[in-house]
Motif scaffolding. Sequence first.
Motif, PDB file in Angstrom:
ATOM      1  N   GLU A 253       4.239   5.052   7.069  1.00 50.13           N
ATOM      2  CA  GLU A 253       3.548   4.427   5.939  1.00 50.13           C
ATOM      3  C   GLU A 253       2.190   5.096   5.786  1.00 50.13           C
ATOM      4  N   GLN A 254       1.995   5.728   4.657  1.00 50.69           N
ATOM      5  CA  GLN A 254       0.806   6.551   4.456  1.00 50.69           C
ATOM      6  C   GLN A 254       0.531   6.668   2.975  1.00 50.69           C
ATOM      7  N   GLY A 255      -0.714   6.861   2.630  1.00 50.84           N
ATOM      8  CA  GLY A 255      -1.073   7.151   1.260  1.00 50.84           C
ATOM      9  C   GLY A 255      -0.959   8.646   1.016  1.00 50.84           C
ATOM     10  N   LEU A 256      -1.984   9.250   0.462  1.00 54.13           N
ATOM     11  CA  LEU A 256      -1.950  10.690   0.207  1.00 54.13           C
ATOM     12  C   LEU A 256      -1.831  11.470   1.512  1.00 54.13           C
ATOM     13  N   ARG A 257      -1.125  12.582   1.454  1.00 54.68           N
ATOM     14  CA  ARG A 257      -0.948  13.423   2.641  1.00 54.68           C
ATOM     15  C   ARG A 257      -2.295  13.931   3.140  1.00 54.68           C
ATOM     16  N   TYR A 258      -3.075  14.472   2.241  1.00 58.31           N
ATOM     17  CA  TYR A 258      -4.454  14.876   2.506  1.00 58.31           C
ATOM     18  C   TYR A 258      -5.129  15.134   1.167  1.00 58.31           C
ATOM     19  N   GLY A 259      -6.380  15.558   1.208  1.00 60.74           N
ATOM     20  CA  GLY A 259      -7.129  15.773  -0.022  1.00 60.74           C
ATOM     21  C   GLY A 259      -6.856  17.137  -0.622  1.00 60.74           C
ATOM     22  N   GLU A 260      -7.891  17.775  -1.147  1.00 61.12           N
ATOM     23  CA  GLU A 260      -7.702  19.087  -1.764  1.00 61.12           C
ATOM     24  C   GLU A 260      -7.317  20.135  -0.733  1.00 61.12           C
ATOM     25  N   ASN A 261      -7.713  19.911   0.522  1.00 60.96           N
ATOM     26  CA  ASN A 261      -7.384  20.820   1.624  1.00 60.96           C
ATOM     27  C   ASN A 261      -6.875  20.007   2.802  1.00 60.96           C
ATOM     28  N   PRO A 262      -6.105  20.640   3.710  1.00 64.22           N
ATOM     29  CA  PRO A 262      -5.461  19.896   4.793  1.00 64.22           C
ATOM     30  C   PRO A 262      -6.403  19.249   5.800  1.00 64.22           C
ATOM     31  N   ASP A 263      -7.704  19.566   5.742  1.00 62.45           N
ATOM     32  CA  ASP A 263      -8.642  18.932   6.674  1.00 62.45           C
ATOM     33  C   ASP A 263      -9.524  17.885   5.986  1.00 62.45           C
ATOM     34  N   GLN A 264      -9.071  17.403   4.808  1.00 64.57           N
ATOM     35  CA  GLN A 264      -9.822  16.383   4.086  1.00 64.57           C
ATOM     36  C   GLN A 264      -9.002  15.108   3.967  1.00 64.57           C
ATOM     37  N   GLN A 265      -9.571  14.004   4.451  1.00 66.49           N
ATOM     38  CA  GLN A 265      -8.936  12.715   4.250  1.00 66.49           C
ATOM     39  C   GLN A 265      -9.025  12.332   2.769  1.00 66.49           C
ATOM     40  N   ALA A 266      -8.033  11.588   2.301  1.00 60.59           N
ATOM     41  CA  ALA A 266      -8.022  11.165   0.903  1.00 60.59           C
ATOM     42  C   ALA A 266      -7.238   9.872   0.763  1.00 60.59           C
TER      43      ALA A 266
END
Length: 428
Positions: free
Chosen positions: A48-61
Motif C-alpha cells: 500500500e503506497q501512494g506515488l512511487r517517488y517524485g520527479e527523481n527516484p531519491d525524492q519522496q512525493a
Amino acid sequence: MTQDLRQMYRRIVSDHFPEEITITFGNQKLVYKKRTWKIRQDSGEIVEQGLRYGENPDQQAALYELVGGNLILGDCQYIDPGKGLVSSITEEDLLQSGKHPGKINLTDVDNGLNVLKFLMEKPTALILKHNNPCGAASGGSLAEAFLRAYRADRVAAFGGCVVLNRPIDKETAEAISAHYLEVVAAPEFEDGTLEILKKRKDLRLIRISRIDRLADYCKYRYIDFKSLIDGGLIVQQSQINRIMTPDDFIPATAEHNGRVYKIKRKPTEREARDLLFGWFVEQGVTSNSVLYVKDECTVAIGTGEQDRVGVAEIAVFKAYQKYADALCYDRHKMSYKELELAVRKGEKSEELLKEIDDETREARGGLNGAVMVSDGFFPFRDGVDVGIREGITAVIQPGGSVRDWEVIEACNEANVAMVFTGQRAFKH
C-alpha cells in the motif's frame, strides 16, 4: 552496478507526508486527503503506497485529493470537492499499475486532461513527455487520432504518456501496443483491449471515468501553488481560456505614429480550425513556446525557450527533423539517426539519406500551409518571419506588443492571416 542503476527506477520510496493536509484561507479551509493504492508487486507482495517517488527516484512525493472546502475569494468560486480526476484514481481505475505510478506519470496525465478538456468534440489523442505535449491530433476515429499524434513526434513519444478522450477500442489498442509507452489514460477500455495492452507488463493503464465530462472543467478555477527554495509560496488562481470558438478571435490591429495598421486577410475556415486547435494545445505547453499545426495535428512544438524568435526557429528545426524521421521509419523501419549511423558505417547507401533530406526540404518539414501559434506576443517581426519563410498561412498570438504594427506588416506582405487572443497563455 548497471543492474543497481536500473533497479533505482523500480524502487518505491516511502513518504513521510501526513495523511491529511488542511490549508486555511482566512476563515475558509481546504482539506486534502492523501491517495494510496494497494498494488501487487512483481514479487507477488501487495504494497500500500501512494506515488512511487517524485520527479527523481531519491525524492519522496505524495498525491492529495481535495475532499473538503468550498473556497470563495472575491467574486471567484474555486472547484469543489467531488470532481476529482487524477487525484481520485482508485485501485479499480489502475487497470495495470506497471512500475507503480510516480509523480511524472500522473502530472503528465493531468496536463493531458488540461488540454483535452477543450477538444472533446472529436476523437483526440495527446502524447506527453516531461509534462509537455509532443504530439496532439484529432481524427475520424480514435486510432487515427493516436497514429497522427504519434507520427507528429515519434522520437519524443518513446516512453511517453497517452491521454485519449474516447473509450479505447481494439484498433486503437493494437496501434498503441505496437509502440513503447509508459502510460495510457482513457475514459474506458472496451472488451478485449486490456488483453492486447497488457502484453506490455510495465505499461500503466488508467481509467479516468470523468473524461466524458471533461468539457465542464473549462470553467473551473483552482488554486495554483509554487514553492520557493526558502520555503515560501506564491499562490495564483488558474487561468480561464477566453478563446473557445473562432468568434472569440480578435482581428489583428495596431496603431503606430498616428497610423492604424490592420490585417488584410481573415483566416479561412480550415485555418480557423487549426488556429483554435493549436491555441487549445498551447494551454498545456511550457512557455516561451511556439507551435505549428496543420489539419488539427501538431507539426512541431517548441517549448520552454527564453526568446520568441529562438523558439520559433527551434520548432522549425524540430518540424524538419520529425518529418525526416517519419519518412525514414515508413521506408526503412529505422529512425533517421539509425540510418545516419548505418551510412557512416558503410552499411547503407548515402543516397537513402539524400532522398529523405530532399523530400523533407521540398515539403518544408510539413510546415507549408501550417498555422503558427504563440503563447506570448511577438516583440519584433523576426518571430513571425521565421514561420512565413516556411510557408505558414495564419498566426494566432495574444497581441499587445508595441511593435504589433510591424508584425501585422510582415503578415500582410506575405498574405498571411493573423488573429489576436487578447490573452497570454504562459505556463511555468
